[in-house]
Design an enzyme around this catalytic site. Structure first.
Site, mmCIF file in Angstrom:
data_model
loop_
_atom_site.group_PDB
_atom_site.id
_atom_site.type_symbol
_atom_site.label_atom_id
_atom_site.label_comp_id
_atom_site.label_asym_id
_atom_site.label_seq_id
_atom_site.Cartn_x
_atom_site.Cartn_y
_atom_site.Cartn_z
ATOM 1 N N GLU A 48 50.455 -47.481 17.957
ATOM 2 C CA GLU A 48 51.343 -46.371 16.910
ATOM 3 C C GLU A 48 50.941 -45.340 18.155
ATOM 4 O O GLU A 48 50.586 -44.982 18.803
ATOM 5 C CB GLU A 48 50.827 -45.974 15.827
ATOM 6 C CG GLU A 48 51.079 -45.372 14.675
ATOM 7 C CD GLU A 48 50.360 -44.578 14.250
ATOM 8 O OE1 GLU A 48 50.479 -44.283 12.664
ATOM 9 O OE2 GLU A 48 48.561 -45.612 14.103
ATOM 10 N N LYS A 93 57.906 -46.840 8.997
ATOM 11 C CA LYS A 93 56.789 -47.442 8.367
ATOM 12 C C LYS A 93 57.091 -46.530 6.351
ATOM 13 O O LYS A 93 57.663 -45.341 6.517
ATOM 14 C CB LYS A 93 55.845 -46.287 8.201
ATOM 15 C CG LYS A 93 53.886 -46.307 7.979
ATOM 16 C CD LYS A 93 53.056 -45.040 8.424
ATOM 17 C CE LYS A 93 52.234 -45.767 8.248
ATOM 18 N NZ LYS A 93 50.753 -44.738 8.560
ATOM 19 N N CYS A 102 49.495 -48.673 11.027
ATOM 20 C CA CYS A 102 48.581 -47.685 10.410
ATOM 21 C C CYS A 102 48.091 -48.168 9.332
ATOM 22 O O CYS A 102 47.917 -49.699 9.251
ATOM 23 C CB CYS A 102 48.751 -46.125 10.849
ATOM 24 S SG CYS A 102 46.632 -45.479 10.065
#
Length: 563
Positions: free
Chosen positions: A313, A377, A434
């Site tokens: 990420e 995301k 994440c």
């Protein structure tokens, strides 16, 4: 001492009964404490309970913690307090217990405030103390609900499990949700015990963990032999049943792998310091390419030896898709047919009268350079990646911003509705970035956007835990992501900047990994997904809801019988 349980509310476990010995005397002392001592005991008991979470995994710590919680709720009902007062007292105990549990389990969040200490050090108490203090309100509600259903004897264990499990589910869903260190992780980190998550999920494990860990409370307060020892015997049988199910479910042979796929996970171990700046983009790209092309064995040739290279990420402190020079350097390093999967911030051109929108994304890049499919995301971190809507204008007016230095913060990818990533040479990818991987039931797109059930072949989790250093945080993060593999029956491929990077098969077995704080590459085959779908993948939290309703009914019947 007997006067303490006479009077208006008799729905309590007696202080005096058949139990004797040091444990019974300790339980009586806890039950009869008052004032600030009760609050302090609750706080310390909660802090001890955090030792049951990864990376420690000390289940006896949770047994001690929840047994004390049971005795504290017992003591919340005295002859001098009406039922409303007892519920309020239980809520105070629950808040203190939750505050201790979350403070001890989440202290490492403070590391993130030290990365840019000149700007965020002042806010460190808000993360280390303020967040646990707010989240502890869920435990206050759970203890109060439990006290509302409280009864004499072993049935109060059911009331406690009902209230605490319900509050854990709410903590994972309300206000964007934060299911970090949900109590079910006390069971969900053991390979055999975690297998039941394929049926009942994390929250089902949470209900069982609370029942199992709080059952020994009756050893010190039971009035009869059956009431004293029965719950603990049932708890031992439950653990044995979970272990037997797990051992039967786990195959002896390694999981088969997807033909023609060879992954290379790159763990650069880059710190979030002054070197990770846009002006150093050339050095950063060279470092990634050099590490990616490093031969994993003497007879290997580097990138040409694998089919897919994965970077973590936020791999770049700049917008890679708007940097032709950097893209050209990447393309030159990747032979034809090789795919790069990387985390990166990206931007979309704004519409008239709109500000630019930035996304925390996963990009696919191949030789050319050619940009492929993109995942944005969906579940962003409040205050980390964006400021919540009602507070955004106010906080920015006084000069505050989210941790990630993006103008206006990131935008959620929910608008696109995409949850699967199409990568050439791989089965459909259930992409997560994440802490998206800590949310049970949100891995597969059908659960969020409706439509036909998806058929992914793996869970991909790209993350950057460098914010939290070498603390329990990255290890807790990995343990929770690993449990998603068991729940969904999918292999997990996890690439983390500073670790833990790993490949996990659909049974939760780690086939390859790199530890925290290590720079390196990890070459691994991709395990195949399980045929069909797990019960949890098909029904989500419905089994947990049925379990919760059943245990709540037990508690309600016991309460009404005494009434």
């Amino acid at each position: 001492m007997s006067h303490a349980f006479d009077g208006a509310d008799s729905h309590v476990a007696p202080v005096r009964g058949g139990a004797t010995g040091p444990l019974a005397h300790f339980a009586q002392w806890v039950i009869l404490t008052s004032g600030w001592r009760r609050v302090l005991i609750a706080f310390l008991a909660g802090a001890v309970g955090a030792l049951a979470m990864p990376p420690f995994g000390a289940l006896p710590a949770l047994i001690l913690s929840l047994s004390i919680a049971i005795w504290l709720i017992d003591g919340a009902a005295t002859g001098r307090s009406k039922i409303r007062g007892a519920i309020l007292a239980s809520a105070v105990i629950g808040w203190a217990w939750g505050f201790g549990y979350l403070t001890a389990g989440l202290w490492w969040l403070g590391s993130a405030f030290l990365v840019e200490a000149d700007e965020f050090l002042w806010a460190l108490p808000l993360g280390v103390i303020g967040l646990p203090a707010v989240l502890a309100l869920f435990y206050a509600a759970g203890f109060a609900l439990a006290r509302l259903l409280w009864s004499r004897g072993p049935a109060r264990i059911a009331a406690f499990a009902f209230g605490l499990s319900a509050c854990e589910w709410l903590r994972g869903h309300l206000f964007t949700g934060f299911p970090w260190n949900t109590l079910g992780m006390a069971l969900g980190q053991n390979l055999w015990l975690m297998q039941s998550a394929s049926v009942i999920g994390l929250y089902g494990l949470t209900l069982l963990a609370i029942l199992i860990a709080s059952a020994p409370a009756t050893l010190a307060t039971g009035e009869t032999v059956r009431g004293r020892y029965g719950p603990s015997l049932a708890a031992c049988l439950a653990v044995a049943a979970l272990a037997l199910f797990g051992s039967a479910r786990l195959p002896a042979a390694p999981t088969a792998t997807v033909a023609g796929v060879r992954l290379r996970l790159v763990q650069p171990n880059l710190n979030q310091d002054a070197k990770f700046r846009p002006e150093n983009r050339a050095d950063i790209i060279d470092w990634y390419i050099s590490l990616s092309d490093r031969a994993a064995a003497p007879n290997r040739t580097g990138i040409a030896d694998v089919t897919h290279v994965i970077w973590p990420e936020s791999a770049f402190p700049f917008l890679i898709q708007r940097d032709p020079t950097s893209l050209a350097r990447i393309a030159a390093a990747f032979p034809a047919g090789r795919q790069l999967i990387t985390g990166a911030a990206r931007a979309e051109e704004p519409l008239p009268n709109e500000r630019p929108r930035f996304f925390n994304s996963i990009l696919t890049i191949s030789a050319g350079p050619k940009l492929g499919d993109i995942y944005d995301k969906v579940h962003l971190v409040p205050f980390g990646e964006y400021l919540p809507g009602p507070l955004d204008a106010v906080l920015r007016a006084v000069g505050l911003r989210q941790f990630v230095s993006i103008p206006g913060g990131f935008t959620s990818g929910a608008r696109s509705g995409q949850r699967l990533l199409d990568v050439k040479g791989l089965p459909p990818v259930a992409a997560t970035i994440c802490y998206e991987a800590i949310f049970p039931g949100e891995i597969l797109p059908g659960r969020v956007s409706g439509g036909p059930p998806p058929v992914p072949g793996l869970i991909l989790n790209l993350t950057n835990d460098a914010w939290f250093g070498d603390t329990p945080g990255p290890r807790q993060h990995f343990a929770q992501a690993r449990l998603r593999a068991v729940e969904e029956g999918l292999p997990l491929v996890r690439d983390a900047n500073t670790g833990i990077s790993a490949v996990v098969d659909p049974y939760g077995r780690i086939t390859a990994s790199l530890p925290v704080g290590v720079e390196g590459i990890l070459d691994a085959d991709l395990p195949v997904r399980l045929p069909g779908r797990t019960l949890y993948a098909g029904f989500g939290d419905l089994p947990f809801a049925a379990m919760l309703a059943g245990i709540g009914l037990v508690a309600l019947i016991a309460r009404r019988r005494i009434a």
